[in-house]
Design an enzyme around this catalytic site. Structure first.
Site: not given
Length: 280
Positions: A112-113
């Site tokens: 994820d980011i």
């Protein structure tokens, strides 16, 4: 009864580097794949003379052999997403990778980011599919910093199994890695890659994940020499070690063309010098 002729279409398209087998199965279910002018369903088989189209565009299937496959490790920074494009204009991991001809980079799982660390990318869809598939039991290891009190009972629960909204999840191993009483580092391992699974497991116990970095995927570790935002190619032995994990035969990868190597080096320097990513 004779065996049906040809190879399953999702396997052929994955081997051609169009995507992972799981991704291609979704395309077929969505009616995006046709053979000889007819929309196909899962289980369809291909022979060499078949004309294949994806989203109406012809697909060339005989472009690569196993010897042409490439695998790289990328040190993903925080703030970078794993999608090919983003309507919000955020940077993606695919923007600064080596340029390919008649191939496509496939990410082995996602981060994820807000998660940094090891990302494996390959042009071999079958290898990517097997490395991600739970049936092959390829484990992942993360370094995680926890804000909050962690005791032995909590660790025992996380290893035994916790009911999340998408089922039971657990860490196969948890090792303390230093820190103070309220900001502790741990190395954790798990056998699957559900969305935000590491974060959700810890948060289920009332503590907060303040940093998360993947450091290993199967037998491949994030090299300490690899700068954040940079990538490097796996050698033949490392590729075959990965293939062995998921019961694929060994291959001998072709030596890279000098012009391709020079282009890779230029893109690597340009990517790293264009913006200094945040380090972990």
């Amino acid at each position: 009864m004779s065996e049906p002729s040809g190879e399953r279409i999702q396997k052929v398209l994955a081997q051609a580097g169009l995507g992972s087998r799981r991704e291609i199965e979704r395309w077929i279910a969505q009616g995006r794949v046709s053979v000889n002018g007819e929309t196909v369903t899962l289980g369809a088989r291909l022979i060499p003379s078949d004309a294949v189209r994806v989203d109406g565009k012809p697909v060339k299937l005989n472009v690569e052999t196993a010897a042409d496959q490439r695998v790289i490790v990328y040190s993903k920074p925080e703030g970078v997403i794993c999608s090919r494009s983003d309507p919000e204009g955020r940077p993606t991991v695919f923007q600064n990778l080596p340029r390919l001809r008649n191939q496509r980079w496939i990410s082995v799982g996602r981060l994820d980011i807000n998660t940094s660390g090891l990302l494996i990318l390959t042009t071999d869809g079958e290898l990517a599919n097997r490395l991600m598939h739970p049936s092959y039991g390829v484990d992942r290891e993360y370094a995680v910093r926890i804000h909050g009190q962690v005791d032995d009972e909590m660790i025992a629960r996380l290893k035994e199994g916790v009911l999340l909204e998408d089922g039971i999840a657990r860490f196969t191993d948890i090792q303390s890695a230093g820190g103070d009483s309220t900001n502790q580092w741990f190395h954790v391992a798990l056998m699957e890659g559900r969305n935000r699974e590491v974060r959700r497991l810890w948060e289920s116990q009332g503590v907060q994940v303040s940093r998360l970095k993947r450091v290993r995927y199967g037998c491949i570790f994030l090299p300490s020499r690899l700068k954040v935002g940079a990538w490097e190619e796996l050698n033949n032995k490392e590729i075959n070690d990965l293939r062995s994990l998921v019961n694929l035969p060994s291959i001998r990868v072709k030596a890279k063309d000098p012009k391709v190597r020079q282009d890779d080096q230029r893109r690597q320097r340009r990517a790293f010098n264009s913006k200094s990513p945040r380090r972990c």
